[in-house]
Design a protein around this motif. Structure first.
Motif, PDB file in Angstrom:
ATOM      1  N   PHE A 190       1.128  -1.273  -0.072  1.00 48.44           N
ATOM      2  CA  PHE A 190       0.063   0.028   0.324  1.00 48.44           C
ATOM      3  C   PHE A 190       0.932   1.301  -0.180  1.00 48.44           C
ATOM      4  O   PHE A 190       0.271   2.146  -0.289  1.00 48.44           O
ATOM      5  N   GLY A 191       1.685   1.123   0.553  1.00 48.21           N
ATOM      6  CA  GLY A 191       2.721   2.408   0.223  1.00 48.21           C
ATOM      7  C   GLY A 191       2.569   4.045   1.422  1.00 48.21           C
ATOM      8  O   GLY A 191       2.738   4.317   1.314  1.00 48.21           O
ATOM      9  N   ALA A 192       1.677   2.861   2.240  1.00 44.75           N
ATOM     10  CA  ALA A 192       1.361   3.353   3.603  1.00 44.75           C
ATOM     11  C   ALA A 192       1.444   2.060   4.907  1.00 44.75           C
ATOM     12  O   ALA A 192       1.506   1.360   4.771  1.00 44.75           O
ATOM     13  N   ALA A 193       2.186   3.368   6.295  1.00 46.32           N
ATOM     14  CA  ALA A 193       1.066   1.791   7.830  1.00 46.32           C
ATOM     15  C   ALA A 193       0.362   1.905   7.907  1.00 46.32           C
ATOM     16  O   ALA A 193      -0.744   3.226   8.078  1.00 46.32           O
ATOM     17  N   LEU A 194      -0.452   0.976   8.654  1.00 48.63           N
ATOM     18  CA  LEU A 194      -0.876  -0.004   9.474  1.00 48.63           C
ATOM     19  C   LEU A 194      -1.160   0.666  10.925  1.00 48.63           C
ATOM     20  O   LEU A 194      -2.185   0.759  10.781  1.00 48.63           O
ATOM     21  N   PHE A 195      -0.224   0.372  11.488  1.00 50.07           N
ATOM     22  CA  PHE A 195       0.138   0.318  12.079  1.00 50.07           C
ATOM     23  C   PHE A 195       1.420   0.978  13.312  1.00 50.07           C
ATOM     24  O   PHE A 195       2.058   1.391  11.765  1.00 50.07           O
ATOM     25  N   ASN A 196       0.914   1.915  13.982  1.00 49.64           N
ATOM     26  CA  ASN A 196       1.654   2.608  14.558  1.00 49.64           C
ATOM     27  C   ASN A 196       2.629   1.625  16.119  1.00 49.64           C
ATOM     28  O   ASN A 196       1.276   1.340  16.309  1.00 49.64           O
ATOM     29  N   ARG A 197       3.399   1.628  15.450  1.00 54.07           N
ATOM     30  CA  ARG A 197       3.938   0.445  17.254  1.00 54.07           C
ATOM     31  C   ARG A 197       5.253   0.927  17.531  1.00 54.07           C
ATOM     32  O   ARG A 197       5.963   1.156  17.367  1.00 54.07           O
ATOM     33  N   THR A 198       5.079   0.599  19.209  1.00 59.81           N
ATOM     34  CA  THR A 198       6.366   0.594  19.685  1.00 59.81           C
ATOM     35  C   THR A 198       6.785  -0.917  20.704  1.00 59.81           C
ATOM     36  O   THR A 198       5.764  -1.684  20.586  1.00 59.81           O
ATOM     37  N   ASN A 199       7.606  -0.371  21.406  1.00 62.34           N
ATOM     38  CA  ASN A 199       7.877  -1.633  22.553  1.00 62.34           C
ATOM     39  C   ASN A 199       6.550  -1.742  23.219  1.00 62.34           C
ATOM     40  O   ASN A 199       6.648  -2.976  23.958  1.00 62.34           O
ATOM     41  N   ARG A 200       5.699  -0.536  23.890  1.00 67.09           N
ATOM     42  CA  ARG A 200       5.315  -0.210  24.445  1.00 67.09           C
ATOM     43  C   ARG A 200       3.702  -0.508  24.061  1.00 67.09           C
ATOM     44  O   ARG A 200       2.299  -1.019  24.936  1.00 67.09           O
ATOM     45  N   TYR A 201       2.892  -0.571  22.839  1.00 64.63           N
ATOM     46  CA  TYR A 201       2.006  -0.126  21.861  1.00 64.63           C
ATOM     47  C   TYR A 201       1.573   0.153  20.891  1.00 64.63           C
ATOM     48  O   TYR A 201       2.712   0.157  20.128  1.00 64.63           O
ATOM     49  N   VAL A 202       0.712  -0.498  19.846  1.00 66.67           N
ATOM     50  CA  VAL A 202       0.465  -1.075  18.728  1.00 66.67           C
ATOM     51  C   VAL A 202      -1.054  -0.258  18.830  1.00 66.67           C
ATOM     52  O   VAL A 202      -2.196  -0.250  19.326  1.00 66.67           O
ATOM     53  N   GLN A 203      -0.840   0.390  17.264  1.00 64.40           N
ATOM     54  CA  GLN A 203      -2.559   0.916  17.085  1.00 64.40           C
ATOM     55  C   GLN A 203      -2.850   1.377  15.627  1.00 64.40           C
ATOM     56  O   GLN A 203      -1.145   1.489  14.849  1.00 64.40           O
ATOM     57  N   LEU A 204      -3.428   1.650  15.267  1.00 62.90           N
ATOM     58  CA  LEU A 204      -4.006   1.155  13.940  1.00 62.90           C
ATOM     59  C   LEU A 204      -3.931   2.817  13.200  1.00 62.90           C
ATOM     60  O   LEU A 204      -4.086   3.942  14.151  1.00 62.90           O
ATOM     61  N   GLU A 223      -7.384   2.294  10.167  1.00 63.57           N
ATOM     62  CA  GLU A 223      -8.444   2.910  10.224  1.00 63.57           C
ATOM     63  C   GLU A 223      -9.719   2.927   8.819  1.00 63.57           C
ATOM     64  O   GLU A 223     -10.823   1.810   9.185  1.00 63.57           O
ATOM     65  N   GLN A 224      -9.080   3.461   7.935  1.00 64.68           N
ATOM     66  CA  GLN A 224     -10.125   3.051   7.067  1.00 64.68           C
ATOM     67  C   GLN A 224      -9.783   2.292   6.238  1.00 64.68           C
ATOM     68  O   GLN A 224     -11.150   0.980   6.132  1.00 64.68           O
ATOM     69  N   LEU A 225      -8.779   1.062   6.241  1.00 65.95           N
ATOM     70  CA  LEU A 225      -8.779   0.039   5.622  1.00 65.95           C
ATOM     71  C   LEU A 225      -9.762  -0.915   6.238  1.00 65.95           C
ATOM     72  O   LEU A 225     -10.250  -1.625   5.923  1.00 65.95           O
ATOM     73  N   ARG A 226      -9.605  -0.915   7.581  1.00 68.22           N
ATOM     74  CA  ARG A 226     -10.267  -1.870   8.617  1.00 68.22           C
ATOM     75  C   ARG A 226     -12.274  -1.804   8.337  1.00 68.22           C
ATOM     76  O   ARG A 226     -12.721  -2.688   7.972  1.00 68.22           O
ATOM     77  N   THR A 227     -12.273  -0.340   8.262  1.00 67.73           N
ATOM     78  CA  THR A 227     -13.788  -0.312   8.383  1.00 67.73           C
ATOM     79  C   THR A 227     -14.289  -0.494   6.840  1.00 67.73           C
ATOM     80  O   THR A 227     -15.230  -1.031   6.407  1.00 67.73           O
ATOM     81  N   ASP A 228     -13.418  -0.548   5.649  1.00 69.68           N
ATOM     82  CA  ASP A 228     -13.829  -0.719   4.256  1.00 69.68           C
ATOM     83  C   ASP A 228     -13.521  -2.467   3.816  1.00 69.68           C
ATOM     84  O   ASP A 228     -14.710  -2.897   3.235  1.00 69.68           O
TER      85      ASP A 228
END
Length: 305
Positions: A43-57, A62-67
């Motif tokens: 997709f050429g885009a990140a789906l999640f922001n992730r660190t050692n402490r958390y994972v976020q859409l 978010e839009q991909l999940r909705t679709d």
């Protein structure tokens, strides 16, 4: 996106944890991570922001999940329905029972069965004592949980689910009511109320005509249903043998349930037509066994050491 990658993405979007996602899908964390990275490159885009402490859409994720969710759910439903049709787990399963404890187990199993097989509905009906196999033979029941014995050439006798000590139901003022236990030999002294309708082998087992020593047992008036039998006992017309478990559910003023010390137990098992063993029947038997095992385990834990 391949279907497996969609499943990984949507599960991670729900769990927001790589470890739980891998465990839920029976994959390694590396496989989950590889799938997400592959899609992000595509997709050429990140789906999640992730660190050692958390994972976020991300907003893109978010839009991909909705679709994706509506289409994915439609695919799940279609696959589930096709599997159920292929395995014969659709339509109606008709289950019979006798007694409160049999009915309670059947109801609990029916809830679990329908949750696992949503395309198959369960219809539950009580089996009359005087006509134990009529509905089964008429095609109105597919399987039933009722009293043994059941010596019928066209009917399969499945596993035993309950085995209860036997008791004698007598009027509260009867001379045997004050006894701690009774013997089969005590039946020679009073009329025995039989059930009308069941075959002779069933009557001989539950309502014997002679004591073990050979003494004759008199017959009182017959009953077709449990309530009639209890009313006859209350009226002093005779005594009635039953499961000792019945005292828990059917006790009432004027009746006494006296345990037998030498009678065989009252057993309850599954019955179905020999030519009616379908995938639905076998799946429901499995659910019944699992539900009974879980119930017994809970009872043991509640009882303590």
């Amino acid at each position: 996106m391949e279907l497996r990658d969609i499943e990984i993405f949507l599960t991670l979007a729900e769990e927001l944890h790589f470890g739980r996602t891998a465990e839920r899908l029976h994959l390694t964390q590396a496989r989950v991570s590889q799938s997400i990275k592959k899609q992000e490159r595509r997709f050429g885009a990140a789906l999640f922001n992730r660190t050692n402490r958390y994972v976020q859409l991300t907003e893109f994720g978010e839009q991909l999940r909705t679709d994706l969710v509506p289409g994915y759910r439609l695919i799940q439903h279609s696959v589930s329905h096709a599997l159920a049709r292929g395995q014969g787990l659709t339509g109606m399963l008709r289950v019979g029972f006798s007694t409160v404890w049999c009915g309670r187990l059947v109801l609990e199993a029916a809830d679990a069965f329908q949750a696992e097989h949503p395309n198959c509905q369960v219809e539950i009906r009580e089996v009359p004592l005087h006509d134990r196999f009529g509905a089964l033979r008429a095609g109105q029941r597919d399987i039933q949980l009722t009293e043994l014995p059941g010596e019928e050439s066209d009917i399969v006798n499945g596993p035993v689910f309950f085995s209860h000590p036997r008791a004698l139901v007598v009027p509260a003022g009867h001379r045997l009511a004050a006894e701690k236990t009774v013997s089969l030999e005590d039946l020679a002294g009073q009329p025995l109320i039989p059930l009308s309708g069941p075959p002779q082998y069933f009557a001989d087992y539950h309502f014997p005509s002679h004591t073990p020593s050979g003494r004759p047992i008199a017959r009182g008036p017959s009953a077709m249903v449990w309530e009639d039998a209890m009313n006859l006992v209350l009226a002093g017309r005779g005594v009635f043998p039953a499961s000792a478990e019945a005292a828990t559910y059917y006790a009432r003023p004027g009746l006494a349930f006296v345990p037998f010390r030498d009678a065989p137990p009252v057993e309850y098992g599954l019955f179905w037509l020999a030519d009616g063993e379908s995938p639905k029947v076998q799946a429901f038997i499995k659910t019944l066994v699992e539900k009974l095992s879980a119930t017994e385990s809970q009872s043991r834990r509640a009882a303590g050491p």
